[in-house]
Design an enzyme around this catalytic site. Structure first.
Site, PDB file in Angstrom:
ATOM      1  N   CYS A  42      -3.829   4.628  54.821  1.00  0.00           N
ATOM      2  CA  CYS A  42      -3.863   5.971  55.388  1.00  0.00           C
ATOM      3  C   CYS A  42      -5.112   6.173  56.248  1.00  0.00           C
ATOM      4  O   CYS A  42      -5.224   5.582  57.307  1.00  0.00           O
ATOM      5  CB  CYS A  42      -3.739   7.006  54.267  1.00  0.00           C
ATOM      6  SG  CYS A  42      -3.295   8.639  54.876  1.00  0.00           S
ATOM      7  N   HIS A  83       0.812   5.215  50.627  1.00  0.00           N
ATOM      8  CA  HIS A  83      -0.262   5.038  49.639  1.00  0.00           C
ATOM      9  C   HIS A  83       0.186   4.174  48.460  1.00  0.00           C
ATOM     10  O   HIS A  83       0.640   4.725  47.442  1.00  0.00           O
ATOM     11  CB  HIS A  83      -0.669   6.404  49.088  1.00  0.00           C
ATOM     12  CG  HIS A  83      -1.490   7.212  50.035  1.00  0.00           C
ATOM     13  ND1 HIS A  83      -2.856   7.090  50.125  1.00  0.00           N
ATOM     14  CD2 HIS A  83      -1.141   8.152  50.934  1.00  0.00           C
ATOM     15  CE1 HIS A  83      -3.319   7.923  51.038  1.00  0.00           C
ATOM     16  NE2 HIS A  83      -2.292   8.579  51.550  1.00  0.00           N
ATOM     17  N   GLU A 137      -1.588   2.775  46.299  1.00  0.00           N
ATOM     18  CA  GLU A 137      -2.444   3.037  45.127  1.00  0.00           C
ATOM     19  C   GLU A 137      -1.969   4.269  44.355  1.00  0.00           C
ATOM     20  O   GLU A 137      -2.392   4.500  43.234  1.00  0.00           O
ATOM     21  CB  GLU A 137      -3.910   3.176  45.564  1.00  0.00           C
ATOM     22  CG  GLU A 137      -4.330   4.529  46.114  1.00  0.00           C
ATOM     23  CD  GLU A 137      -3.781   4.836  47.503  1.00  0.00           C
ATOM     24  OE1 GLU A 137      -2.973   4.059  48.032  1.00  0.00           O
ATOM     25  OE2 GLU A 137      -4.171   5.889  48.049  1.00  0.00           O
TER      26      GLU A 137
END
Lengths: 63, 237
Positions: free
Chosen positions: B86, B203, B205
């Site tokens: 991002c 994302h 994560e």
């Protein structure tokens, strides 16, 4: 913004885009030096050459 | 394998990345301040999501000049693995470590939603744990994710297989309405020519555990680990 302009009756307006306008003071020996620096900083930081163009104008000012 | 997560002022996914690496992937991980000029002995560096320096001027434009970035560039030039997620992706394009740039989303909205991305190249340090064509469910949360590269560059990237992910529907079909931001050719993630620097808008994560709605993000981190372990195995015979 485009829809606001339309709401105000400017229905003939389209492709509204926002750009950036920056103002800065710079000390330089002469116009050439100032031009060189402004071009360089515009390329290196102030614009992203992949997606942006820039133009500038110089004006002499008293500090 | 030791990971480093760079922390810029305004980073906000650093903790998520740290958590996934330490608790799910179970690998050593350290935060690295943007103010240091030392990547310590990290084997991979993550540039996390967020709003570095408030995204003033352009997303990633200020962070790209922080003290740690020349070290990241050196590390990348030596073949080190660098992943920008991002805002991290935006920083890497601004730094010239990844090709192209990220425009404002074409719908002008900040998009925060679950998306499907298709793995376009599974032969990279970031995607080897998934198969080509696999569809991963990973969330996005960005306002500037509209990928752009000039036509000649895009062609070259296609040829080098630098497109890692594309936005698709759940079945892996590219559809205009499955593109959340207007990205050129539905591109969601790319890598550099040598394949050791990657960036992606989704994302991973935030998708490392089923309790979060998806564990597909783990594929990316497992890939990095796989790559490292196989390289180590070669090194030590």
């Amino acid at each position: 913004m485009e829809s606001s302009l339309h709401a105000l009756g400017y229905e003939n307006v389209y492709r509204v885009r926002v750009g950036k306008y920056l103002e800065l003071f710079l000390e330089a020996e002469n116009k050439e030096e100032a031009t060189h620096q402004v071009e360089e900083m515009s390329r290196r930081l102030l614009s992203n050459p992949v997606i942006e163009d820039f133009s500038y104008s110089l004006q002499e000012a008293q500090l | 394998m030791k990971f480093g997560v760079i922390v810029f002022p305004g980073s906000n996914c650093d903790l998520d990345a740290f958590h996934l690496i330490r608790d799910i992937l179970q690998q050593p991980v350290d935060y690295i301040s943007h103010q240091t000029a030392d990547l310590a002995d990290c084997d991979a560096v993550i540039l996390p999501g967020g709003f570095s320096y408030g995204d003033y001027l352009r997303s990633g434009a200020i962070a790209r000049f922080s003290k740690i970035m020349p070290k990241v560039a050196e590390f990348a030039a030596r073949g080190g693995l660098v992943l920008g997620i991002c805002n991290g992706f935006q920083v890497l394009t601004e730094a010239g470590l990844l090709p192209g740039a990220l425009y404002r989303n074409d719908n002008l909205q900040f998009r925060c939603q679950q998306v499907s991305v298709r793995v376009e190249n599974s032969d990279t340090p970031f995607t080897n744990a998934a198969s080509r064509g696999a569809v991963l469910k990973i969330p996005i949360a960005h306002g500037d994710g509209n990928y752009f590269a000039p036509p000649e560059l895009l062609q070259q990237m296609e040829k080098n297989r630098q497109i890692l992910f594309r936005y698709t529907d759940e079945k892996g079909k590219t559809r205009i309405d499955a593109n959340p931001n207007g990205s050129l050719d539905q591109i969601a993630g790319v890598c550099n020519e040598t394949g050791n620097v990657a960036g992606m808008m989704p994302h991973p994560e935030r998708a490392g555990e089923l309790i979060l709605g998806s564990a597909d993000g783990l594929f990316i981190f497992k890939s990095i680990l796989n790559h490292f372990l196989s390289k180590e195995a070669v090194k030590h015979g």
